[in-house]
Design an enzyme around this catalytic site. Structure first.
Site, PDB file in Angstrom:
ATOM      1  CG  ASP A 663      -1.892   1.158   1.200  1.00  0.00           C
ATOM      2  OD1 ASP A 663      -1.829   2.016   2.110  1.00  0.00           O
ATOM      3  OD2 ASP A 663      -2.724   1.245   0.277  1.00  0.00           O
ATOM      4  CE  LYS A 667      -1.736   5.103   1.310  1.00  0.00           C
ATOM      5  NZ  LYS A 667      -1.822   5.191   2.780  1.00  0.00           N
TER       6      LYS A 667
END
Length: 806
Positions: A663, A667
């Site tokens: 994750d 980003k």
């Protein structure tokens, strides 16, 4: 009983003082019991300061003094002002001879302005048949010896006030001087500029008044200073908390200390216009009647001090030394922002205290200059502070973007702990333009915006409810009518051309199952000729992003909290941007990184303006931020902190989705692509925090074996240097002029005193390094996780599109 305070302009010669007399007479006729507090009349205080300056320079002042006396006596010759006039003559003569003026003498001179005002007002009231008594507040309020900005000694002051007023007949109107007081030695002190409001609120508190009415020359408190913003709007009602923020951040009608005495006794404050008696003014009470941005306040008599020291990295107590040095000289810091501990701190202080502040800091850090730990303490004089009271950080990117587009670049910005007030330090030359730009953005006939929401999970459901709950407020404030005309999940679609209701969840459940969600919605919008279309993707689906291209072709702008479209293959990334450009549509995804923080937009603006961004790093994950912040600061097993994070909902149900680092990597990839880098996900070096033995096991087995992680992470923790903490960061570096950058996602150890190391709770933090800023990065920090924060960020993107989609 009510306390009635008149400002200087409300007591000026002619209609001003005539209206004040009429207001008092009307209240007496109605049987109201009142206490009057008077400021120096007209521009008396300014005139006295000018006389002092002339005398201190040795310039001729006596003609100006005679003109002053004549102006003061103009309303009536019956008022005996001889004592005050003589006192002024003697004081100015002494200053003239000494060619010097202390703050103590200045207080004594300025006090004569208030004394002249109450004597004149009392005389005029007596001539009108009203029994009045002039009262010198120096006989009532006892303060410390901080001349020019004294603080009352509460117990002594209250005792004197009650003793005095108990002796006054109820048929007598007390007329009390504002602004002035006396210390224990009976020397004259003042409560700070505009301190008459403070005097009035103290009296209201001590006398348990029903209400304080503050008569001035404007209709109340405005969304901005009407002198700066022509279309500023009056605020009908404020809470004490909001008014206090406005006072602290420069609202000119309010004294920074006025609110507290009223709040203690829950005494209402009304701001009224003595020149417009029909207007109801602004009511300040314990509760506000609306949410959202309240006002734009300005502080323009300030200076920005830059304290820089590369050698301070990791040193403990630097901040404390700075504040002690300033406190010892009674210098107050209104705003502080620390961009990076290795580069320094920005401090905003009163302009007249700036030189004194620098000298104090240079003395306190003298040895640090010799060791070169501190290399510069500098002052930027021509600055102003613009504060947006009630500005939620989630939506701060709107006014910020508007400023950048108008070539106004803030030198410094910060937000309060509540995240509801944002302050910007700008060049004073940009002040007028900046206030108008911000006011137009945040307060700026009704436009219909039709929204389709895909995904009704935690973020999606929260967003839908937020829109429905705030639709009326958006209509009232922004003249934008938001309608959610469609809601879709993986199985059902709910459509309503007039907008769904608050019962949307129940209605969606009762819809027939269909697999034609997106096509159905596109056709529905065409059939009903819906305008200003926005599609919002709150799914986490990799498959759903294939619908982006048909949505754009059908005239939808896009908003997404789903990261997949921006981390898919670079070829899809380019195709989507080409489609958006072709159809003149926008795609906003601020919440992809940093939840509601103004990160992606800031990076876009910097990059598109030609700024060379050289590095971006930070703590990208709110869940991992919480995990390592707590694990590093407390003597507690890693498994305990992890289980706590799971229970609080900070991690995914299977926390390995967070611990694997993917994750954070997504980003980081999103930010890399904002810089036109062509990196793929496979290019990212990811430190997977899950031990190999646990990567392929079932979720249930992993969750039952959390204690087995303790040894690994305890060892990492113990291997650190002293005063260091663990942080899981994303780092984009390398030659960012090339096609690809270097992307690292890793667990690292940082000094506890650094911005990354000082992170608390589940906050995220991002450091943006640029060529112009050199080693001093732009730092953006705030809440980095949570459905409410993310949903609010998505909502912010919708509102931005709604505003721009004209």
């Amino acid at each position: 009983m009510k306390v009635i305070k008149f400002g200087g302009i409300s007591l000026s010669n002619g209609i001003g003082i005539d209206n004040a007399i009429a207001i008092i007479k009307k209240k007496i006729k109605k049987g109201e019991q009142i206490v009057v507090v008077a400021s120096a009349r007209g521009n008396t205080t300014d005139q006295l300061e000018q006389l002092l300056e002339k005398a201190a320079r040795g310039s001729a002042y006596k003609t100006a003094l005679e003109n002053f006396k004549e102006e003061q006596q103009q309303p009536t010759q019956n008022a005996d002002l001889s004592v005050e006039f003589l006192r002024l003559e003697n004081l100015l003569e002494a200053v003239f001879l000494l060619k010097d003026c202390s703050q103590k003498i200045k207080d004594e001179v300025l006090a004569q302005g208030e004394l002249l005002a109450v004597k004149m007002l009392t005389s005029l009231l007596e001539s009108s048949g009203i029994t009045a008594q002039a009262i010198d507040a120096r006989q009532l309020l006892v303060t410390d010896e901080n001349f020019g900005n004294a603080s009352p000694i509460e117990a002594l002051s209250k005792e004197k006030v009650l003793a005095c007023f108990n002796k006054i007949d109820k048929n007598v109107v007390p007329v009390v001087t504002g602004f002035i007081a006396a210390n224990i030695k009976n020397e004259t002190t003042t409560l700070g500029r505009n301190g008459s409001n403070y005097t009035a609120s103290l009296l209201a508190n001590y006398l348990a008044a029903e209400e304080l009415q503050n008569y001035t020359h404007v209709n109340g408190i405005y969304t901005a200073n009407p002198d700066l913003v022509k279309d500023a709007k009056k605020i009908a009602q404020l809470s004490f908390a909001e008014a206090n923020e406005m006072a602290n951040f420069g609202a000119t009608i309010l004294h920074a200390k006025t609110i507290t005495p009223l709040l203690e006794k829950n005494i209402n404050l009304r701001i009224l216009n003595s020149f417009n008696l029909e207007d109801q003014g602004t009511l300040i009470t314990s509760e506000s009647n609306q949410k959202g941005i309240k006002s734009i306040a300005v502080l323009n008599q300030v200076a920005l001090i830059n304290f820089e020291g590369r050698g301070l990295l990791g040193k403990v107590g630097v901040d404390a030394r700075i504040f002690k040095a300033l406190s010892d000289q009674q210098i107050s810091v209104s705003i502080i922002s620390q961009g990076s501990s290795e580069r320094g701190i920005g401090l905003v202080v009163d302009a007249e205290k700036a030189t004194e502040a620098v000298l104090a800091l240079e003395a306190a850090f003298e040895m640090d200059f010799y060791t070169k730990d501190v290399h510069r303490i500098s002052v930027i004089d021509d600055v102003a502070v613009v504060s947006i009271i009630g500005q939620d950080l989630n939506n701060f990117h709107h006014p910020f973007n508007a400023l950048i587009k108008n070539q106004i670049v803030p030198l410094l910005f910060n937000n309060t702990i509540t995240g509801k007030n944002v302050s910007l330090v700008i060049k004073k030359a940009d002040l007028h333009k900046a206030v108008n730009v911000i006011h137009g953005q945040v307060f700026g006939v009704a436009k219909k915006v039709n929204i389709a929401v895909f995904g009704k999970g935690l973020v999606g459901g929260t967003l839908i409810n937020q829109i429905l709950e705030n639709a009326k407020a958006v209509l009232d404030r922004r003249k934008i009518e938001l309608k959610i005309f469609a809601i879709a999940n993986s199985k059902q679609v709910l459509v309503n051309q007039d907008g769904v209701s608050k019962d949307w969840a129940h209605q969606l459940e009762n819809q027939e199952t269909t697999k034609l969600g997106v096509e159905t919605i596109i056709q529905f919008a065409k059939t009903h000729h819906l305008e200003n279309l926005i599609a919002v993707d709150n799914t986490a689906s990799a498959d759903f992003v294939s619908n982006y291209l048909p949505l754009v072709s059908a005239g939808f702008d896009l908003v997404s909290s789903n990261k997949i479209a921006n981390t898919n293959s670079f070829s899809f990334y380019k195709t989507l941007r080409e489609a958006l450009k072709e159809h003149k549509k926008e795609y906003l995804y601020e919440t992809n990184v940093g939840a509601g923080l103004p990160l992606i937009d800031t990076i876009k603006l910097l990059h598109e303006s030609g700024e060379n961004i050289t590095r971006i790093r930070g703590v990208f994950s709110g869940s991992l931020s919480y995990l390592f912040n707590k694990f590093s600061s407390a003597d507690i097993p890693f498994s305990t902190v992890l289980q706590e994070a799971i229970d609080l909902g900070y991690t995914e149900p299977d926390p390995r989705e967070d611990l694997c680092g993917n994750d954070v990597a997504r980003k980081l990839l999103i930010l890399a692509r904002e810089l036109d880098l062509e990196n793929e996900f496979e290019d990212i070096h990811i430190e997977n925090l899950i031990p190999p033995a646990f990567r392929e096991t079932s979720s249930a087995k992993f969750l039952s074996s959390l204690a087995d992680l303790n040894a690994v992470f305890t060892a990492k923790k113990q291997a650190q240097k002293e005063d260091h903490v663990l942080r899981y960061i994303g780092d984009l570096s390398g030659d960012l002029f090339q096609n690809k950058g270097h992307l690292d996602v890793k667990l690292t150890s940082v000094p506890v005193s650094s911005p990354l190391g000082s992170l608390k709770g589940s906050d995220a933090i991002f450091e943006i390094y640029t060529e112009s800023y050199g080693e001093q990065p732009i730092v953006i920090q705030g809440a980095g996780a949570g459905a409410k924060v993310t949903a609010r960020g998505v909502f912010g993107d919708i509102l931005r599109l709604a505003k721009n989609n004209n």
